[in-house]
Write a protein that holds these residues in place. Structure first.
Motif, PDB file in Angstrom:
ATOM      1  N   GLY A 167       0.672  -1.231   0.050  1.00  0.00           N
ATOM      2  CA  GLY A 167       0.073  -0.080  -0.028  1.00  0.00           C
ATOM      3  C   GLY A 167       0.653   1.165   0.005  1.00  0.00           C
ATOM      4  N   ALA A 168       1.886   1.091   0.809  1.00  0.00           N
ATOM      5  CA  ALA A 168       2.900   2.121   0.873  1.00  0.00           C
ATOM      6  C   ALA A 168       3.429   2.506  -0.364  1.00  0.00           C
ATOM      7  N   PHE A 169       4.057   1.558  -1.052  1.00  0.00           N
ATOM      8  CA  PHE A 169       4.676   1.600  -2.434  1.00  0.00           C
ATOM      9  C   PHE A 169       3.998   2.078  -3.375  1.00  0.00           C
ATOM     10  N   LEU A 170       2.675   1.485  -3.333  1.00  0.00           N
ATOM     11  CA  LEU A 170       1.506   2.058  -4.400  1.00  0.00           C
ATOM     12  C   LEU A 170       1.340   3.691  -4.321  1.00  0.00           C
ATOM     13  N   GLY A 171       1.331   3.976  -3.046  1.00  0.00           N
ATOM     14  CA  GLY A 171       0.941   5.431  -3.002  1.00  0.00           C
ATOM     15  C   GLY A 171       2.121   6.350  -3.372  1.00  0.00           C
ATOM     16  N   ILE A 172       3.403   5.832  -3.248  1.00  0.00           N
ATOM     17  CA  ILE A 172       4.758   6.523  -3.617  1.00  0.00           C
ATOM     18  C   ILE A 172       4.568   6.551  -5.284  1.00  0.00           C
ATOM     19  N   ILE A 173       4.210   5.423  -6.051  1.00  0.00           N
ATOM     20  CA  ILE A 173       4.253   5.230  -7.334  1.00  0.00           C
ATOM     21  C   ILE A 173       3.267   6.490  -7.806  1.00  0.00           C
ATOM     22  N   PHE A 174       2.036   6.243  -7.328  1.00  0.00           N
ATOM     23  CA  PHE A 174       0.911   7.135  -7.810  1.00  0.00           C
ATOM     24  C   PHE A 174       1.338   8.753  -7.477  1.00  0.00           C
ATOM     25  N   GLN A 175       2.016   9.036  -6.393  1.00  0.00           N
ATOM     26  CA  GLN A 175       2.330  10.470  -6.216  1.00  0.00           C
ATOM     27  C   GLN A 175       3.389  10.718  -7.135  1.00  0.00           C
ATOM     28  N   LEU A 176       4.598   9.735  -7.684  1.00  0.00           N
ATOM     29  CA  LEU A 176       5.568  10.189  -8.520  1.00  0.00           C
ATOM     30  C   LEU A 176       5.136  10.377  -9.961  1.00  0.00           C
ATOM     31  N   CYS A 177       3.874   9.298 -10.288  1.00  0.00           N
ATOM     32  CA  CYS A 177       3.563   9.620 -11.817  1.00  0.00           C
ATOM     33  C   CYS A 177       2.336  10.351 -11.627  1.00  0.00           C
ATOM     34  N   HIS A 178       1.880  11.009 -10.540  1.00  0.00           N
ATOM     35  CA  HIS A 178       0.985  12.019 -10.783  1.00  0.00           C
ATOM     36  C   HIS A 178      -0.232  11.568 -11.213  1.00  0.00           C
ATOM     37  N   VAL A 179      -0.630  10.259 -10.634  1.00  0.00           N
ATOM     38  CA  VAL A 179      -1.866   9.566 -11.090  1.00  0.00           C
ATOM     39  C   VAL A 179      -2.983  10.386 -10.374  1.00  0.00           C
ATOM     40  N   PRO A 180      -3.775  10.965 -11.162  1.00  0.00           N
ATOM     41  CA  PRO A 180      -4.725  11.548 -10.447  1.00  0.00           C
ATOM     42  C   PRO A 180      -5.923  10.707  -9.873  1.00  0.00           C
ATOM     43  N   LEU A 181      -6.576  10.864  -8.618  1.00  0.00           N
ATOM     44  CA  LEU A 181      -7.595  10.257  -8.059  1.00  0.00           C
ATOM     45  C   LEU A 181      -8.887  11.199  -7.595  1.00  0.00           C
ATOM     46  N   SER A 182     -10.048  10.876  -8.131  1.00  0.00           N
ATOM     47  CA  SER A 182     -11.178  11.566  -7.666  1.00  0.00           C
ATOM     48  C   SER A 182     -11.370  11.936  -6.396  1.00  0.00           C
ATOM     49  N   LYS A 183     -12.250  12.909  -6.057  1.00  0.00           N
ATOM     50  CA  LYS A 183     -12.451  13.261  -4.622  1.00  0.00           C
ATOM     51  C   LYS A 183     -13.248  12.022  -3.804  1.00  0.00           C
ATOM     52  N   SER A 184     -14.097  11.572  -4.512  1.00  0.00           N
ATOM     53  CA  SER A 184     -15.121  10.543  -4.063  1.00  0.00           C
ATOM     54  C   SER A 184     -14.081   9.004  -3.827  1.00  0.00           C
ATOM     55  N   ILE A 185     -13.155   8.976  -4.499  1.00  0.00           N
ATOM     56  CA  ILE A 185     -12.149   7.441  -4.138  1.00  0.00           C
ATOM     57  C   ILE A 185     -11.287   7.794  -3.083  1.00  0.00           C
ATOM     58  N   MET A 186     -10.843   9.252  -2.991  1.00  0.00           N
ATOM     59  CA  MET A 186      -9.999   9.304  -1.927  1.00  0.00           C
ATOM     60  C   MET A 186     -10.729   9.551  -0.704  1.00  0.00           C
ATOM     61  N   THR A 187     -12.025   9.958  -0.741  1.00  0.00           N
ATOM     62  CA  THR A 187     -12.838   9.942   0.506  1.00  0.00           C
ATOM     63  C   THR A 187     -13.045   8.604   1.030  1.00  0.00           C
ATOM     64  N   SER A 188     -13.316   7.567  -0.069  1.00  0.00           N
ATOM     65  CA  SER A 188     -13.470   6.353   0.599  1.00  0.00           C
ATOM     66  C   SER A 188     -12.226   5.716   1.086  1.00  0.00           C
ATOM     67  N   ILE A 189     -10.983   6.026   0.140  1.00  0.00           N
ATOM     68  CA  ILE A 189      -9.625   5.656   0.816  1.00  0.00           C
ATOM     69  C   ILE A 189      -9.583   5.936   2.229  1.00  0.00           C
ATOM     70  N   GLY A 190      -9.721   7.199   2.304  1.00  0.00           N
ATOM     71  CA  GLY A 190      -9.606   7.844   3.693  1.00  0.00           C
ATOM     72  C   GLY A 190     -10.424   7.205   4.744  1.00  0.00           C
ATOM     73  N   MET A 191     -11.505   7.151   4.455  1.00  0.00           N
ATOM     74  CA  MET A 191     -12.479   6.437   5.249  1.00  0.00           C
ATOM     75  C   MET A 191     -11.972   5.115   5.901  1.00  0.00           C
ATOM     76  N   ILE A 192     -11.590   4.122   4.990  1.00  0.00           N
ATOM     77  CA  ILE A 192     -11.067   3.055   5.429  1.00  0.00           C
ATOM     78  C   ILE A 192      -9.877   2.945   6.089  1.00  0.00           C
ATOM     79  N   GLY A 193      -8.979   3.700   5.607  1.00  0.00           N
ATOM     80  CA  GLY A 193      -7.753   3.881   6.261  1.00  0.00           C
ATOM     81  C   GLY A 193      -7.720   4.478   7.407  1.00  0.00           C
ATOM     82  N   ASP A 194      -8.341   5.686   7.671  1.00  0.00           N
ATOM     83  CA  ASP A 194      -8.440   6.253   9.158  1.00  0.00           C
ATOM     84  C   ASP A 194      -9.060   5.418  10.171  1.00  0.00           C
TER      85      ASP A 194
END
Length: 307
Positions: A167-194
């Motif tokens: 999960g950490a490596f994937l987050g780094i790759i998505f950041q370095l490659c500037h992969v955009p994620l929609s607000k709704s997707i990030m909300t879902s990820i945040g709710m599960i992770g938090d």
């Protein structure tokens, strides 16, 4: 007084877990497995995705690895002297070498150092999340009493299969490659992770409900607490002395090193049966002792006093 007000919600969550386990008798092992394999990878992804990597990370990586490995060496040397078993040594490492610089550390840093301290605290939380998902898992598995773990190769395979690091490596790759994620997707990820943060703390309270005070190994517990609360900030002071960073950042890093044991280590010890009684009791006792030791460290590093 403000210091105690900040920490009050944390102890409330522990109490909820403790009472619920006493009354409802949950299967703590399965709950810890759910948090470790399902919730925590989302938290690792979110953390590494949203925080921008900079050159300063190299200094902080040096610090977090140097501190962790120094404490591992201290525990290992002491274990050899005292002739402790591998399981006992690994449990003491989990109890002593990883600090709670997330839900415990960041609020304290925000109050005493402001946004500067909070931002650095988040960065260190990110880095330690990665260290715990690799080094921490390694020692949790190595000290496991499970019969299927019989060799060094088995230990490495267990670490490789843990999803938190991916999960950490994937987050780094998505950041370095500037992969955009929609607000709704990030909300879902945040709710599960938090949610993993609260679940981990509740699980700690549940594990504490299963501990019998008369059966605690006080010699091992005492040295684990000594390492976590006193030796750790001393080692951190030596490490930051050589780092080319601002004095306020050095203060923050020393204070972080004085934080109590990370609740995640209880999760690992329960999942792999690495003396969870010792690990969870060290987490609780270090959290209680921090009410005395942490204000002392803040005073010694001359931290700003909030008004």
């Amino acid at each position: 007084m403000q210091f105690f007000i900040i920490l009050f919600p944390i102890f409330c969550i522990f109490i909820v877990g403790f009472i619920s386990q006493k009354i409802l008798k949950f299967d703590v092992a399965n709950l810890s497995k759910m948090s470790l394999y399902v919730l925590s990878p989302f938290l690792a992804f979110k953390t590494f995705y949203i925080h921008t990597l900079t050159i300063d990370y190299l200094y902080y990586i040096f610090y977090i690895l140097g501190l962790c490995l120094s404490l591992v060496c201290i525990i290992s040397i002491w274990s050899i002297i005292m002739k402790y078993s591998t399981k006992e040594r690994c449990a003491m490492i989990l109890s002593s070498c990883f600090m709670n610089n997330g839900n415990y550390g960041t609020p304290v840093l925000l109050v005493f150092f402001g946004s500067i301290g909070f931002d650095l605290g988040v960065i260190m939380m990110v880095l330690q999340q990665f260290v715990m998902s690799t080094v921490g898992i390694y020692y949790a598995v190595k000290g496991s009493s499970h019969s299927d773990i019989v060799s060094q190769k088995d230990v490495i395979n267990k670490v490789i299969r843990m999803p938190v690091a991916y999960g950490a490596f994937l987050g780094i790759i998505f950041q370095l490659c500037h992969v955009p994620l929609s607000k709704s997707i990030m909300t879902s990820i945040g709710m599960i992770g938090d949610s993993s943060i609260v679940v981990i703390m509740i699980i700690l309270g549940m594990q504490l409900a299963k501990i019998k005070i008369t059966q605690l190994d006080y010699p091992k517990l005492s040295f684990s607490l000594l390492t976590r609360m006193i030796i750790s900030p001393l080692v951190a002071t030596c490490l930051v002395y050589f780092m080319p960073i601002l004095p306020v950042y050095k203060q923050v890093l020393i204070v972080l090193a004085a934080m109590p044991s990370a609740a995640n280590t209880t999760l690992m010890s329960v999942q792999f049966d690495t003396n969870p009684e010792l690990v969870s009791s060290a987490t609780l006792m270090s959290t209680l002792l921090s009410l005395i030791t942490l204000p002392t460290v803040l005073w010694l590093v001359d931290a700003p006093i909030p008004f």
